[in-house]
Enzyme design. Structure first.
Site, mmCIF file in Angstrom:
data_model
loop_
_atom_site.group_PDB
_atom_site.id
_atom_site.type_symbol
_atom_site.label_atom_id
_atom_site.label_comp_id
_atom_site.label_asym_id
_atom_site.label_seq_id
_atom_site.Cartn_x
_atom_site.Cartn_y
_atom_site.Cartn_z
ATOM 1 N N ASN A 114 131.730 -58.586 20.584
ATOM 2 C CA ASN A 114 130.647 -58.638 21.576
ATOM 3 C C ASN A 114 131.009 -57.724 22.734
ATOM 4 O O ASN A 114 132.189 -57.474 22.992
ATOM 5 C CB ASN A 114 130.495 -60.076 22.089
ATOM 6 C CG ASN A 114 129.355 -60.208 23.084
ATOM 7 O OD1 ASN A 114 128.291 -59.611 22.914
ATOM 8 N ND2 ASN A 114 129.575 -60.972 24.141
ATOM 9 N N HIS A 116 130.445 -57.540 26.836
ATOM 10 C CA HIS A 116 130.028 -58.388 27.952
ATOM 11 C C HIS A 116 130.134 -57.569 29.236
ATOM 12 O O HIS A 116 131.151 -56.892 29.449
ATOM 13 C CB HIS A 116 130.935 -59.627 28.022
ATOM 14 C CG HIS A 116 130.548 -60.550 29.138
ATOM 15 N ND1 HIS A 116 129.438 -61.351 29.073
ATOM 16 C CD2 HIS A 116 131.106 -60.751 30.356
ATOM 17 C CE1 HIS A 116 129.331 -62.032 30.216
ATOM 18 N NE2 HIS A 116 130.334 -61.682 31.004
ATOM 19 N N SER A 143 133.510 -55.368 28.981
ATOM 20 C CA SER A 143 134.624 -55.732 28.099
ATOM 21 C C SER A 143 134.108 -55.900 26.676
ATOM 22 O O SER A 143 133.052 -56.504 26.467
ATOM 23 C CB SER A 143 135.236 -57.073 28.518
ATOM 24 O OG SER A 143 135.572 -57.082 29.885
ATOM 25 N N ASP A 152 132.453 -66.050 25.608
ATOM 26 C CA ASP A 152 133.098 -64.908 26.297
ATOM 27 C C ASP A 152 134.604 -65.106 26.513
ATOM 28 O O ASP A 152 135.162 -64.635 27.515
ATOM 29 C CB ASP A 152 132.427 -64.644 27.665
ATOM 30 C CG ASP A 152 130.944 -64.323 27.522
ATOM 31 O OD1 ASP A 152 130.560 -63.792 26.467
ATOM 32 O OD2 ASP A 152 130.179 -64.619 28.458
HETATM 33 C C1 GAR Z 1 124.444 -54.907 27.922
HETATM 34 O O1 GAR Z 1 124.703 -54.527 29.241
HETATM 35 C C2 GAR Z 1 125.431 -55.955 27.483
HETATM 36 O O2 GAR Z 1 126.682 -55.839 28.094
HETATM 37 C C3 GAR Z 1 124.730 -57.222 27.906
HETATM 38 O O3 GAR Z 1 123.381 -56.994 27.636
HETATM 39 C C4 GAR Z 1 123.104 -55.607 27.796
HETATM 40 C C5 GAR Z 1 122.312 -55.167 26.602
HETATM 41 O O4 GAR Z 1 121.779 -53.898 26.816
HETATM 42 N N1 GAR Z 1 125.238 -58.343 27.181
HETATM 43 C C6 GAR Z 1 125.336 -59.564 27.680
HETATM 44 O O5 GAR Z 1 124.996 -59.859 28.797
HETATM 45 C C7 GAR Z 1 125.910 -60.581 26.720
HETATM 46 N N2 GAR Z 1 126.240 -61.798 27.396
HETATM 47 P P1 GAR Z 1 121.186 -53.040 25.631
HETATM 48 O O6 GAR Z 1 120.173 -53.917 24.887
HETATM 49 O O7 GAR Z 1 120.525 -51.878 26.292
HETATM 50 O O8 GAR Z 1 122.317 -52.652 24.763
#
Ligand code: GAR
Length: 326
Positions: A114, A116, A143, A152
């Site tokens: 994942n 985060h 991360s 997480d």
């Molecule tokens: C990313 O910034 C990722 O780190 C976050 O969602 C976004 C997805 O963006 N993930 C989380 O918050 C997971 N808990 P994307 O759809 O443009 O890749």
């Protein structure tokens, strides 16, 4: 033949819920010649996830199953079915905003990553940017970590740091962290899937576990690095590390079974895990295959201990038994 087995691209599926910019970064990185992985599926819990169209345009199979009206277990089961039919080896979460059930995570243990948007262990969960700004942190970031049942909290594999500027809002920070994520995630995934096939990495893990057993030491045996228990003079071998030995396509650790019958039964029941090694097989040493996705390292540790016990002097196994009672 061994080379081909080692260079095969790992099959990666991606789960998304939103825009899918990280998915796109992973996908375009996977299309470069040197990529050690290919994307076999992009799946989402939301029909309107914009990333699905990007994946389709590149000819990557997509799958959608809405979570609405389904229990977590039902939803996860539908997603898992799609993973299995795509022959997925690794699952990469890229903005997948659903928590996976513990059972699902355990079945895929060691094979789910994942990303985060924080420098873990700081700011697990939501609103990571606002929390970093409110705390006055000089840097935010992202991360990549292994997914475990606890949110997480799995091992962090790689991080990217992004400076927090004065007057920063969560939105401006989020935009820049995305740039960093797009650099970080493809590289972290490539490193992770490659290490399953990297003999140096696999040897280090085996060695660490073998040498943690009482009075063990390493010593080459017939050209293979191996591990013995007892004194330097009269110690006995309990494990051999085998890298493509005698043309075998496997990187493996050889451990002692109870004999040839047990060995053959293991190989027949679980050919993906065990094989009969050249020469050593005849005397009951089984090969535990390490160059594959999702090796269960606790299982490897159990085998090393069992093999160690089968040759260790009684004085050591008794001490070990006593220690195990606590
Ligand atoms: C990313 O910034 C990722 O780190 C976050 O969602 C976004 C997805 O963006 N993930 C989380 O918050 C997971 N808990 P994307 O759809 O443009 O890749």
């Amino acid at each position: 033949m061994a080379d081909k087995a080692l260079r095969r691209k790992a099959k990666v599926a991606i789960f998304i819920s939103g825009t899918g910019t990280n998915m796109a970064a992973l996908l375009y990185a996977s299309l470069l010649d040197a990529s050690p992985y290919e994307i076999v599926l992009v799946a989402s819990n939301r029909e309107d996830a914009a990333g699905l169209e990007i994946a389709s345009a590149e000819g990557v199979p997509t799958f959608v199953h809405s979570h609405k009206g389904h229990s977590r277990a039902e939803h996860d089961a539908a997603m898992e079915k799609a993973l299995v039919s795509a022959e997925t080896e690794y699952l990469v979460l890229a903005g997948y905003m659903r928590i996976l059930s513990d059972d699902f995570v355990r079945r895929w243990e060691g094979r789910i990553l994942n990303i985060h948007p924080s420098l873990l262990p700081k700011y697990k969960g939501l609103d990571t940017f606002a929390r970093a700004i409110a705390a006055g942190d000089s840097h935010a970031g992202a991360s990549v970590h292994i997914v475990t049942p606890e949110l997480d909290a799995g091992e962090v594999l790689a991080q990217a740091r992004v400076a927090v500027r004065s007057g920063e809002t969560p939105e401006t920070l989020a935009d820049r962290v995305k740039y960093a994520e797009h650099q970080l995630y493809p590289r972290a995934v490539a490193d992770y899937v490659s290490r399953s096939y990297d003999a140096g990495y696999l040897y280090d893990r085996v060695s660490e576990m073998a040498l943690a057993l009482p009075e063990s030491h390493s010593r080459d045996s017939h050209g293979l690095p191996a591990f013995r228990v007892g004194t330097e003079k009269s110690g006995k071998f309990f494990a051999h590390f085998s890298e493509n030995h005698h043309g075998s396509e496997h990187i493996a650790v050889l451990v002692k079974t109870g004999g040839i019958d047990e060995l053959l039964n293991l190989v027949e029941a679980h050919p993906e895990t065990y094989f009969k090694p050249a020469y050593y097989g005849a005397s009951g040493w089984v090969g535990l295959i390490l160059n594959r996705p999702g090796v269960d390292w606790d299982h490897v540790a159990d085998w090393l201990e069992r093999s160690w016990r089968s040759v260790a002097p009684a004085r050591l196994t008794k001490l070990r038994d006593a220690a195990d009672m606590f």
